[in-house]
Design a protein around this motif. Structure first.
Motif: not given
Length: 309
Positions: A177-181, A187-189, A198-199
């Motif tokens: 969910y964090a990187f989906d958003f 902001y996270a291509p 990368r987390v």
């Protein structure tokens, strides 16, 4: 701080100087407050729909549905002065967590500083001297534990993500969910090249320290950015790697299996459809969920850590 990589990744405190974190305290608190509220609004919107009726976190129950009175207790520099000299102790460093009681009771988000005082970079502690509150995916990861622990519950409203596989799914949902958003915001291509998402990229100074490899590592890739581990082998993980990623079952490591699976699903179906499918699947989910034979968490109410149990 010559031994810290503070050029490409900005340091926010000096672990050798007591209370040095105080210089950026207000900025860190405002940043964490902003991220918490921004993610709250994102999760509340369709197609996710984590609203008051669904058990989200609100000070005032304006809709008349749900219980309200349970805003997130946000602690942006928790434990920063728990050791002598205004430094964090070993229990308040290089981590973050969120505990989520049933609807009507406030969850508690504890965001720690990174880089253990008294250690050198990179041998002793490779994390940059920073605050978890300064990295959006760290904040969003913890907040998503609130989502999953309010949706996957028993009749008493208590989270049932207390099995090894259930806990692993909880960690995966939080990363996803964090990187989906963040990806949707730009902001996270994520291009066609594996190993970009990368987390903990900031607190880890560009290294895979929070997870063994990036979220966008597909099964079968030979990219050096998706090295896997000795126990699981290289490339994206499968259910056959459960319990092998770090040599034993562990919710954060095993969560990478489900996280990579969901990221692959998003790539095929798109963000919005996958958001809907994943969230709606949580709501009728059974207690102590187990992934079917292809792809468990701490007792309900206990903090859900970013890095370790």
């Amino acid at each position: 701080m010559a031994d810290e990589p503070c050029t490409s990744f900005v340091c926010t405190w000096d672990p050798s100087v007591g209370r040095s974190w105080a210089a950026n305290r207000q900025r860190t608190a405002v940043n964490n407050f902003y991220l918490v509220n921004k993610f709250h609004d994102h999760l509340a919107k369709a197609p996710i729909g984590f609203t008051e009726a669904a058990g989200n976190f609100e000070l005032i129950n304006s809709s008349g549905k749900g219980k309200g009175g349970d805003p997130v207790i946000d602690e942006p520099l928790d434990g920063a002065s728990t050791a002598p000299g205004g430094l964090p102790d070993a229990g308040h460093i290089d981590n973050a967590n969120m505990s989520t009681p049933p609807d009507g009771q406030s969850p508690r988000m504890q965001m720690y500083l990174f880089h253990q005082p008294g250690t050198t970079y990179p041998d002793g502690d490779p994390f940059i001297a920073s605050a978890g509150s300064d990295e959006a995916d760290v904040v969003y990861h913890e907040y998503t534990h609130g989502l999953s622990n309010r949706l996957v519950v028993g009749p008493d409203g208590v989270s049932t993500l207390n099995s090894q596989q259930g806990g692993s799914m909880g960690e995966a949902w939080s990363d996803w969910y964090a990187f989906d958003f963040l990806n949707a915001q730009g902001y996270a291509p994520d291009t066609s090249a594996p190993g970009e998402v990368r987390v903990g990229d900031y607190v880890g100074a560009g290294q895979d320290l929070i997870r063994t490899q990036p979220l966008d590592c597909p099964v079968g890739t030979t990219s050096t950015k998706c090295p896997g581990t000795p126990g699981a082998g290289p490339g994206g993980y499968t259910y056959g790697d459960f319990g092998k990623i770090i040599g034993a079952p562990e919710v954060h490591a095993d969560g990478e299996i489900w996280g990579e699976t969901l990221w692959d699903l998003r790539g095929r179906l798109g963000s919005k459809l996958t958001e809907s499918l994943v969230t709606r699947a949580m709501e009728p989910g059974p207690g102590r969920p187990v992934v079917p034979r292809h792809a468990q968490r701490d007792p309900a109410g206990r903090p859900h850590d970013l890095l370790r149990p």
